[in-house]
Motif scaffolding. Structure first.
Motif, PDB file in Angstrom:
ATOM      1  N   LEU A 116       0.844  -1.192   0.000  1.00 26.93           N
ATOM      2  CA  LEU A 116       0.000   0.000   0.000  1.00 26.93           C
ATOM      3  C   LEU A 116       0.880   1.241   0.000  1.00 26.93           C
ATOM      4  CD1 LEU A 116      -2.641  -1.057   2.687  1.00 26.93           C
ATOM      5  CD2 LEU A 116      -2.853  -1.192   0.206  1.00 26.93           C
ATOM      6  N   SER A 117       0.477   2.250  -0.765  1.00 24.86           N
ATOM      7  CA  SER A 117       1.241   3.489  -0.819  1.00 24.86           C
ATOM      8  C   SER A 117       1.048   4.281   0.464  1.00 24.86           C
ATOM      9  CB  SER A 117       0.796   4.332  -2.019  1.00 24.86           C
ATOM     10  OG  SER A 117      -0.515   4.853  -1.799  1.00 24.86           O
ATOM     11  N   GLY A 118       1.865   5.311   0.639  1.00 25.14           N
ATOM     12  CA  GLY A 118       1.691   6.187   1.795  1.00 25.14           C
ATOM     13  C   GLY A 118       0.321   6.829   1.820  1.00 25.14           C
ATOM     14  N   LEU A 119      -0.191   7.220   0.638  1.00 22.03           N
ATOM     15  CA  LEU A 119      -1.533   7.802   0.563  1.00 22.03           C
ATOM     16  C   LEU A 119      -2.587   6.768   0.930  1.00 22.03           C
ATOM     17  CD1 LEU A 119      -3.507  10.048  -0.167  1.00 22.03           C
ATOM     18  CD2 LEU A 119      -3.230   9.440  -2.582  1.00 22.03           C
TER      19      LEU A 119
ATOM     20  N   HIS B 194      -7.427   0.265   0.819  1.00 17.41           N
ATOM     21  CA  HIS B 194      -7.263  -0.541  -0.392  1.00 17.41           C
ATOM     22  C   HIS B 194      -7.694   0.181  -1.658  1.00 17.41           C
ATOM     23  CE1 HIS B 194      -6.677  -3.976   2.284  1.00 17.41           C
ATOM     24  NE2 HIS B 194      -6.302  -4.679   1.233  1.00 17.41           N
ATOM     25  N   ALA B 195      -8.648   1.085  -1.549  1.00 17.29           N
ATOM     26  CA  ALA B 195      -9.243   1.640  -2.768  1.00 17.29           C
ATOM     27  C   ALA B 195      -9.965   2.931  -2.467  1.00 17.29           C
ATOM     28  CB  ALA B 195     -10.223   0.631  -3.369  1.00 17.29           C
ATOM     29  N   ASP B 196     -10.195   3.720  -3.522  1.00 22.48           N
ATOM     30  CA  ASP B 196     -11.073   4.878  -3.430  1.00 22.48           C
ATOM     31  C   ASP B 196     -12.353   4.569  -4.199  1.00 22.48           C
ATOM     32  OD1 ASP B 196     -10.342   5.105  -6.111  1.00 22.48           O
ATOM     33  OD2 ASP B 196      -9.003   6.816  -5.779  1.00 22.48           O
ATOM     34  N   LEU B 197     -13.262   5.545  -4.275  1.00 21.53           N
ATOM     35  CA  LEU B 197     -14.553   5.294  -4.910  1.00 21.53           C
ATOM     36  C   LEU B 197     -14.415   4.937  -6.384  1.00 21.53           C
ATOM     37  CD1 LEU B 197     -16.827   8.043  -3.303  1.00 21.53           C
ATOM     38  CD2 LEU B 197     -17.013   5.566  -3.011  1.00 21.53           C
ATOM     39  N   THR B 198     -13.479   5.572  -7.079  1.00 18.94           N
ATOM     40  CA  THR B 198     -13.284   5.258  -8.500  1.00 18.94           C
ATOM     41  C   THR B 198     -12.834   3.819  -8.670  1.00 18.94           C
ATOM     42  OG1 THR B 198     -12.704   7.567  -8.936  1.00 18.94           O
ATOM     43  CG2 THR B 198     -12.090   5.958 -10.606  1.00 18.94           C
ATOM     44  N   SER B 199     -11.957   3.347  -7.783  1.00 18.35           N
ATOM     45  CA  SER B 199     -11.513   1.958  -7.843  1.00 18.35           C
ATOM     46  C   SER B 199     -12.689   0.998  -7.660  1.00 18.35           C
ATOM     47  CB  SER B 199     -10.457   1.685  -6.771  1.00 18.35           C
ATOM     48  OG  SER B 199      -9.308   2.470  -6.970  1.00 18.35           O
ATOM     49  N   LEU B 200     -13.578   1.313  -6.705  1.00 17.74           N
ATOM     50  CA  LEU B 200     -14.736   0.453  -6.496  1.00 17.74           C
ATOM     51  C   LEU B 200     -15.642   0.433  -7.728  1.00 17.74           C
ATOM     52  CD1 LEU B 200     -15.984   0.952  -2.823  1.00 17.74           C
ATOM     53  CD2 LEU B 200     -14.398  -0.710  -3.752  1.00 17.74           C
TER      54      LEU B 200
ATOM     55  N   TYR C 103      -6.523   2.531 -12.550  1.00 20.46           N
ATOM     56  CA  TYR C 103      -5.558   2.476 -11.447  1.00 20.46           C
ATOM     57  C   TYR C 103      -6.287   2.122 -10.170  1.00 20.46           C
ATOM     58  CZ  TYR C 103      -2.531   3.785  -7.644  1.00 20.46           C
ATOM     59  OH  TYR C 103      -1.811   3.744  -6.472  1.00 20.46           O
ATOM     60  N   PHE C 104      -5.828   1.059  -9.488  1.00 17.21           N
ATOM     61  CA  PHE C 104      -6.524   0.547  -8.312  1.00 17.21           C
ATOM     62  C   PHE C 104      -5.758   0.951  -7.060  1.00 17.21           C
ATOM     63  CE2 PHE C 104      -8.268  -2.449  -5.307  1.00 17.21           C
ATOM     64  CZ  PHE C 104      -9.599  -2.511  -5.696  1.00 17.21           C
ATOM     65  N   GLY C 105      -6.386   1.761  -6.267  1.00 16.09           N
ATOM     66  CA  GLY C 105      -5.767   2.296  -5.062  1.00 16.09           C
ATOM     67  C   GLY C 105      -6.395   3.643  -4.765  1.00 16.09           C
ATOM     68  N   ASN C 106      -5.677   4.491  -4.075  1.00 16.03           N
ATOM     69  CA  ASN C 106      -6.170   5.829  -3.765  1.00 16.03           C
ATOM     70  C   ASN C 106      -5.468   6.856  -4.642  1.00 16.03           C
ATOM     71  OD1 ASN C 106      -8.065   5.983  -1.231  1.00 16.03           O
ATOM     72  ND2 ASN C 106      -6.573   4.359  -0.787  1.00 16.03           N
TER      73      ASN C 106
END
Length: 431
Positions: free
Chosen positions: A30-33, A137-143, A267-270
């Motif tokens: 997981l990234s820092g963000l 794990h994810a933001d709304l766009t990823s979902l 892109y999957f993440g935040n």
């Protein structure tokens, strides 16, 4: 007050795993963000007027989901610590979360699923799919891309936005955005207040009329600009003058398409950027709606690569240190934009009345779009959260979900300036 019994009955719980096992030793860092979102969860509900799974047979959708998860190892993994139907008319805002399954992370996360899907079959017809996950794990766009890709695979069609799990990082200098995050990370916790949520749906026609007045002085204003300004100003009137946090609006935008070169939508993440817009030197006067819209529009337009890269670098440089998690959605009033999901299909935002958002292209059966989509952020505290989403009508139509301290939500639902835009009240009510 007596506790209200849930109208949602859970009949079974099943585990769906990837159809192709992931080899041992593979990890996704997981990234820092990503890690900064550790206090929050996401809950998205897709409502369908007609059950998209014929004859109530859910076997096929489990098969397609299992195959789909092979492309999303980050979804099936486990965390390791390093060092318009009847429900939409009658349900309370808090009751909607019963349509998603969730439990907080246990002491041993290796046996805990960070993603949960709940299929809700209504007695009167229709179906709702609720998806929950950790915000790490994810933001709304990823979902949205995750569920849309599942629906495409279920229909036997190519995936429009394949998942991408890595991005290139770049060092940068300090900017005003890094100063904002550093200040948030040191903010003292606010007293816990019971929160409630209300949902407003604004038609394409009413937003078009609203923007026609604003475009005289701010030609590029978007529905997000106008609605963010409207709700900010109206919520500000509900707060005591001493509540300085409300005079500062935290604006959350997706930066996938703002990067140079842009990140893929898959892109999957935040990929979220928070920035602060203060109301300075007002001398106690409330800003007019048109002027506030212009203020929001200019602020969003001025977010540049340098600001975004500097915050990414700030989070990476603070990763693994003793800095505790802090609330990204708070303590100031926060407003989230999903405008970036609207023109991904090639339509011009606002000019094409049939233009649909990514979230309303989640079709498990051809041409059977959701009639409504809700997006909740868990563990929101402080002055509140405004989420401005596309609506099922398409075009300029928008849905606004507002979470505020309980005693303020009823007043907002009666606000004359908001009611002047003739919103449909989808869900509202106290927890």
């Amino acid at each position: 007050m007596a506790e209200v019994k849930s109208r949602v009955n859970v009949y079974s719980k099943l585990t769906v795993v990837s159809s192709r096992p992931i080899g041992p030793g593979k990890t996704h860092c997981l990234s820092g963000l990503d890690q900064s979102m550790g206090l929050h969860t996401l809950h998205t509900i897709f409502y369908y007027r007609v059950n998209p799974f014929p004859n109530s047979d859910l076997t096929n959708h489990r098969v397609s989901l299992s195959e789909h998860l092979s492309s999303y190892p980050a979804v099936t993994g486990r965390l390791a610590r390093a060092e318009d139907d009847e429900w939409l008319r009658s349900a309370r805002g808090s009751e909607e979360l019963d349509l998603t399954a969730w439990e907080d992370m246990p002491d041993d996360p290796s046996i805990w699923s960070p993603f949960r899907i709940q299929i809700n079959d209504f007695e009167g017809g229709g179906l709702a799919i609720g998806l929950s996950c950790t915000h790490m794990h994810a933001d709304l766009t990823s979902l949205l891309t995750l569920v849309k890709s599942w629906a495409e695979l279920h229909r036997g069609e190519p995936i429009s936005h394949p998942p991408v799990f890595h991005r290139q990082l770049s060092s940068n200098t300090n900017t005003k955005s890094t100063e904002f995050y550093a200040k948030k990370s040191k903010a003292e916790p606010l007293p816990q207040v019971k929160m409630a949520t209300a949902t407003f749906r604004f038609s394409n026609l009413m937003i078009k009329q609203c923007l026609s007045q604003i475009h005289v002085t701010c030609p590029g204003a978007t529905p997000f600009d106008a609605l963010a300004a409207l709700f900010w100003m109206r919520i500000l009137k509900l707060k005591p003058p001493a509540h300085n946090h409300t005079r500062k609006l935290s604006i959350c935008i997706d930066f996938r398409r703002r990067m140079n070169p842009p990140l893929p939508l898959g892109y999957f993440g935040n990929a979220l950027h928070f920035s602060q817009l203060p109301l300075d030197a007002l001398d106690g006067d409330i800003l007019g709606h048109v002027a506030a819209t212009r203020l929001v529009h200019l602020h969003v337009a001025e977010v540049r690569d340098e600001e975004i890269w500097s915050t990414i670098d700030w989070f990476e440089s603070n990763r693994g240190q003793s800095m505790p998690h802090f609330r990204m959605y708070g303590p100031e009033l926060t407003c989230v934009s999903l405008e970036h999901t609207i023109d991904v299909l090639g339509g011009e935002n606002g000019n094409n009345g049939t233009c649909q958002s990514l979230m309303y292209e989640v079709m498990f059966k051809k041409d059977e779009r959701p009639v409504h989509v809700s997006c909740h952020v868990g563990n929101v505290e402080g002055k509140g959260l405004i989420t401005i989403l596309p609506s099922s009508e398409g075009g300029l139509g928008r849905t606004v979900m507002v979470t505020l301290p309980e005693e303020e939500i009823d007043k907002l639902c009666e606000d004359e300036a908001i009611l002047g835009l003739e919103p449909a009240m989808i869900m509202n009510g106290r927890k």
